[in-house]
Design an enzyme around this catalytic site. Structure first.
Site, PDB file in Angstrom:
ATOM      1  N   LEU A   1      20.280  -8.824 -34.566  1.00 39.44           N
ATOM      2  CA  LEU A   1      20.357  -9.285 -35.950  1.00 39.44           C
ATOM      3  C   LEU A   1      21.812  -9.287 -36.421  1.00 39.44           C
ATOM      4  CD1 LEU A   1      18.938 -10.057 -38.631  1.00 39.44           C
ATOM      5  CD2 LEU A   1      18.694  -7.601 -39.106  1.00 39.44           C
TER       6      LEU A   1
ATOM      7  N   GLY B   1      26.571  -7.385 -41.465  1.00 38.39           N
ATOM      8  CA  GLY B   1      25.872  -6.177 -41.027  1.00 38.39           C
ATOM      9  C   GLY B   1      24.778  -5.859 -42.025  1.00 38.39           C
TER      10      GLY B   1
ATOM     11  N   TRP C   1      26.996  -5.690 -31.775  1.00 44.53           N
ATOM     12  CA  TRP C   1      26.382  -4.354 -31.787  1.00 44.53           C
ATOM     13  C   TRP C   1      25.008  -4.324 -31.132  1.00 44.53           C
ATOM     14  CZ3 TRP C   1      29.966  -1.098 -33.126  1.00 44.53           C
ATOM     15  CH2 TRP C   1      30.871  -1.411 -34.137  1.00 44.53           C
TER      16      TRP C   1
ATOM     17  N   GLN D   1      28.380  25.316 -35.747  1.00 43.55           N
ATOM     18  CA  GLN D   1      28.879  26.529 -36.408  1.00 43.55           C
ATOM     19  C   GLN D   1      28.275  27.789 -35.778  1.00 43.55           C
ATOM     20  OE1 GLN D   1      31.196  26.082 -38.538  1.00 43.55           O
ATOM     21  NE2 GLN D   1      31.527  28.181 -39.209  1.00 43.55           N
TER      22      GLN D   1
ATOM     23  N   GLY E   1      30.073  28.830 -32.772  1.00 39.71           N
ATOM     24  CA  GLY E   1      31.497  29.125 -32.921  1.00 39.71           C
ATOM     25  C   GLY E   1      32.325  28.190 -32.046  1.00 39.71           C
TER      26      GLY E   1
ATOM     27  N   GLU F   1      20.124   0.333 -37.931  1.00 42.88           N
ATOM     28  CA  GLU F   1      18.893  -0.197 -38.562  1.00 42.88           C
ATOM     29  C   GLU F   1      18.925  -0.047 -40.080  1.00 42.88           C
ATOM     30  OE1 GLU F   1      15.241   0.266 -36.427  1.00 42.88           O
ATOM     31  OE2 GLU F   1      16.298   0.305 -34.508  1.00 42.88           O
TER      32      GLU F   1
HETATM   33  C1  LIG Z   1      25.612   2.207 -31.741  1.00 46.01           C
HETATM   34  C2  LIG Z   1      25.121   1.066 -32.569  1.00 46.01           C
HETATM   35  C3  LIG Z   1      24.025   0.341 -32.147  1.00 46.01           C
HETATM   36  C4  LIG Z   1      23.565  -0.757 -32.894  1.00 46.01           C
HETATM   37  N1  LIG Z   1      22.509  -1.492 -32.419  1.00 46.01           N
HETATM   38  C5  LIG Z   1      22.153  -2.645 -33.063  1.00 46.01           C
HETATM   39  C6  LIG Z   1      21.167  -3.512 -32.504  1.00 46.01           C
HETATM   40  O1  LIG Z   1      20.576  -3.241 -31.452  1.00 46.01           O
HETATM   41  N2  LIG Z   1      20.901  -4.673 -33.142  1.00 46.01           N
HETATM   42  C7  LIG Z   1      21.528  -5.025 -34.293  1.00 46.01           C
HETATM   43  O2  LIG Z   1      21.228  -6.094 -34.828  1.00 46.01           O
HETATM   44  N3  LIG Z   1      22.478  -4.220 -34.860  1.00 46.01           N
HETATM   45  C8  LIG Z   1      22.795  -3.038 -34.262  1.00 46.01           C
HETATM   46  N4  LIG Z   1      23.761  -2.224 -34.801  1.00 46.01           N
HETATM   47  C9  LIG Z   1      24.437  -2.636 -36.025  1.00 46.01           C
HETATM   48  C10 LIG Z   1      24.063  -1.810 -37.238  1.00 46.01           C
HETATM   49  O3  LIG Z   1      22.761  -2.107 -37.627  1.00 46.01           O
HETATM   50  C11 LIG Z   1      25.116  -2.101 -38.326  1.00 46.01           C
HETATM   51  O4  LIG Z   1      26.315  -1.468 -37.900  1.00 46.01           O
HETATM   52  C12 LIG Z   1      24.696  -1.622 -39.689  1.00 46.01           C
HETATM   53  O5  LIG Z   1      23.611  -2.380 -40.167  1.00 46.01           O
HETATM   54  C13 LIG Z   1      25.847  -1.695 -40.694  1.00 46.01           C
HETATM   55  O6  LIG Z   1      26.504  -2.920 -40.657  1.00 46.01           O
HETATM   56  P1  LIG Z   1      28.110  -2.945 -40.556  1.00 46.01           P
HETATM   57  O7  LIG Z   1      28.502  -2.058 -39.439  1.00 46.01           O
HETATM   58  O8  LIG Z   1      28.538  -4.367 -40.527  1.00 46.01           O
HETATM   59  O9  LIG Z   1      28.622  -2.258 -41.898  1.00 46.01           O
HETATM   60  P2  LIG Z   1      28.789  -2.946 -43.327  1.00 46.01           P
HETATM   61  O10 LIG Z   1      27.553  -3.673 -43.712  1.00 46.01           O
HETATM   62  O11 LIG Z   1      30.070  -3.680 -43.373  1.00 46.01           O
HETATM   63  O12 LIG Z   1      28.893  -1.658 -44.245  1.00 46.01           O
HETATM   64  C14 LIG Z   1      30.102  -0.903 -44.413  1.00 46.01           C
HETATM   65  C15 LIG Z   1      29.835   0.162 -45.479  1.00 46.01           C
HETATM   66  O13 LIG Z   1      29.462  -0.469 -46.719  1.00 46.01           O
HETATM   67  C16 LIG Z   1      28.216   0.060 -47.173  1.00 46.01           C
HETATM   68  N5  LIG Z   1      27.448  -0.980 -47.872  1.00 46.01           N
HETATM   69  C17 LIG Z   1      27.214  -2.259 -47.455  1.00 46.01           C
HETATM   70  N6  LIG Z   1      26.407  -2.886 -48.334  1.00 46.01           N
HETATM   71  C18 LIG Z   1      26.122  -1.998 -49.319  1.00 46.01           C
HETATM   72  C19 LIG Z   1      25.322  -2.027 -50.505  1.00 46.01           C
HETATM   73  N7  LIG Z   1      24.631  -3.124 -50.851  1.00 46.01           N
HETATM   74  N8  LIG Z   1      25.275  -0.917 -51.280  1.00 46.01           N
HETATM   75  C20 LIG Z   1      25.975   0.209 -50.934  1.00 46.01           C
HETATM   76  N9  LIG Z   1      26.718   0.299 -49.814  1.00 46.01           N
HETATM   77  C21 LIG Z   1      26.780  -0.776 -49.017  1.00 46.01           C
HETATM   78  C22 LIG Z   1      27.518   0.518 -45.897  1.00 46.01           C
HETATM   79  O14 LIG Z   1      26.504   1.483 -46.186  1.00 46.01           O
HETATM   80  C23 LIG Z   1      28.670   1.084 -45.095  1.00 46.01           C
HETATM   81  O15 LIG Z   1      28.938   2.391 -45.522  1.00 46.01           O
HETATM   82  C24 LIG Z   1      24.210  -1.101 -34.100  1.00 46.01           C
HETATM   83  C25 LIG Z   1      25.321  -0.352 -34.535  1.00 46.01           C
HETATM   84  C26 LIG Z   1      25.775   0.715 -33.784  1.00 46.01           C
HETATM   85  C27 LIG Z   1      26.972   1.496 -34.264  1.00 46.01           C
END
Ligand SMILES: Cc1cc2nc3c(=O)[nH]c(=O)nc-3n(C[C@H](O)[C@H](O)[C@H](O)COP(=O)(O)OP(=O)(O)OC[C@H]3O[C@@H](n4cnc5c(N)ncnc54)[C@H](O)[C@@H]3O)c2cc1C
Length: 382
Positions: free
Chosen positions: A128, A134, A159, A338, A341, A365
């Site tokens: 996705l 994201g 990702w 913690q 230690g 997710e």
């Molecule tokens: C190890 C790993 C495995 C993954 N596996 C998959 C997978 O198999 N398939 C897949 O599709 N994706 C996968 N992902 C992606 C993951 O779902 C996204 O990283 C996640 O949804 C956040 O998107 P982003 O990293 O672009 O952060 P962003 O959306 O850019 O967010 C950055 C910050 O802004 C905050 N933020 C964004 N919008 C809002 C809002 N409306 N209100 C308040 N705060 C907000 C977020 O909470 C975050 O703190 C994976 C990620 C990792 C790290």
């Protein structure tokens, strides 16, 4: 450490949990440190789990699923994650990846592909996210244009868990205009011409689970691999995530339980000032709080799962479980370090690994901020 007390719905479920526990302690524990150190994906472990019937647990028997209630499937995930998150989360992602076909595919599509997916012969991925979208997933830009009997797909999915290892990819792609209604879901095989994985990301934790971008350059996906209707892809993706978030919740409780077990074992062995450190009230209260949080988190995901099993709406409850269980895992794993230690900070004990594993669960997710958006909306815009 006394074993976790579970109330399971059937003798079959008891046997499944025993099997998951045995596999976790007998097959996973001896391998986890080496595989994490080398960032090696344990493909053979997934074959073993498939043969043991653990890769299609919540699905229909008609296509080879285990026909187990979600509450049972989730506790299996918890047991696997207690020892090795990359495996528990991998089973969760595989199960999520079978959902679009199972829930939205035609009978013909299900007959062709689902048995091998549920039997674990084929490993799945769910695509996705993109580099530019994201949390705002409906803004995705990977395009699929119909050309004869194929969709021609261009873009990059970021990702992707099991990226480069999976046999099939659920691709959320844009077939129409902007926004959620222009998105469709294609079930692409890994040998699709033009589909190419990038090298795996170098992650803080869960290194044996490969996460990679999947590049799509004029990738030709046969049109009979469209799941549901054109334009239904976002709905498919979101309904898959409701169940997926419960999977992440169970994984988080497993990680927290593993950290708690490590902390209790250490605290009852380690002596300072002439006594076991567990006998200092300051430390035993910390352990008591950790154990209470783990039990509360388990109860929350199980209550959401039982709603799902009863066919009731459970989306907001799944978001609450994901938020609470993953925040709990972060707190409990931090406290476990913690308790140990200085030994908590080095790789000789698994406490530092659990802490690194817990962090990702607050992000995947849907970040925990996004879970609050989902919960808040359910309160104010029912
Ligand atoms: C190890 C790993 C495995 C993954 N596996 C998959 C997978 O198999 N398939 C897949 O599709 N994706 C996968 N992902 C992606 C993951 O779902 C996204 O990283 C996640 O949804 C956040 O998107 P982003 O990293 O672009 O952060 P962003 O959306 O850019 O967010 C950055 C910050 O802004 C905050 N933020 C964004 N919008 C809002 C809002 N409306 N209100 C308040 N705060 C907000 C977020 O909470 C975050 O703190 C994976 C990620 C990792 C790290």
């Amino acid at each position: 450490m006394p074993p976790v007390v579970r109330s399971l719905p059937s003798p079959e479920a008891e046997a499944l949990l025993d099997l998951a526990r045995e596999l976790a302690d007998g097959e996973l524990r001896p391998r986890v440190d080496d595989a994490e150190a080398k960032a090696e994906f344990p493909r053979e472990v997934f074959r073993t789990l498939g043969k043991a019937g653990l890769l299609g647990l919540p699905y229909d028997e008609t296509y080879g699923g285990g026909a187990q209630p979600y509450e049972v499937y989730l506790q299996v995930l918890e047991e696997l994650s207690r020892v090795w998150l990359a495996v528990g989360l991998g089973v969760s992602v595989h199960t999520l990846s079978c959902f679009p076909l199972s829930a939205f595919g035609s009978d013909e599509q299900k007959t062709r592909w689902l048995p091998e997916m549920l039997g674990g012969e084929l490993l799945g991925a769910y695509c996705l996210s993109e580099s530019g979208s994201g949390s705002d997933a409906a803004a995705l830009s990977t395009k699929a244009v119909r050309s004869g009997d194929d969709y021609v797909v261009d873009g990059a999915k970021a990702w992707v868990t099991h990226g480069g290892q999976a046999d099939f990819y659920n691709l959320m792609v844009r077939t129409g205009g902007t926004g959620a209604k222009g998105i469709s879901c294609l079930l692409a095989a890994s040998d699709t011409p033009g589909l190419q994985p990038h090298p795996p990301e170098r992650k803080m934790g869960m290194r044996s689970s490969h996460t990679a971008t999947i590049q799509l350059d004029d990738a030709r996906v046969p049109a009979d691999r469209l799941l549901g209707e054109e334009g239904q892809g976002f709905r498919i993706a979101m309904s898959a995530l409701d169940g997926g978030r419960l999977g992440i919740s169970a994984c988080a409780v497993g990680v927290a339980q593993g950290a708690l077990d490590t902390a209790v074992a250490y605290a009852t062995e380690r002596r300072q000032f002439g006594q076991r450190i567990a006998d200092f009230q300051g430390l035993s209260f910390l352990l008591a709080d950790m154990a209470t949080q783990v039990e509360a988190a388990r109860a929350l995901y199980l209550s959401a799962a039982r709603l799902r099993d009863a066919g009731r709406p459970f989306g907001p409850q799944a978001a609450m479980a994901k938020l609470f269980c993953t925040d709990t895992a972060m707190r409990v794993t931090t406290d476990a370090v913690q308790v140990l230690g200085g030994y908590g900070y080095v790789e000789d004990f698994p406490a530092e690994r659990y802490l690194r594993e817990a962090k990702v669960l607050q992000i995947v997710e849907g970040t925990n901020q996004v879970q609050r958006v989902v919960i808040g909306r359910s309160l104010t815009r029912p």
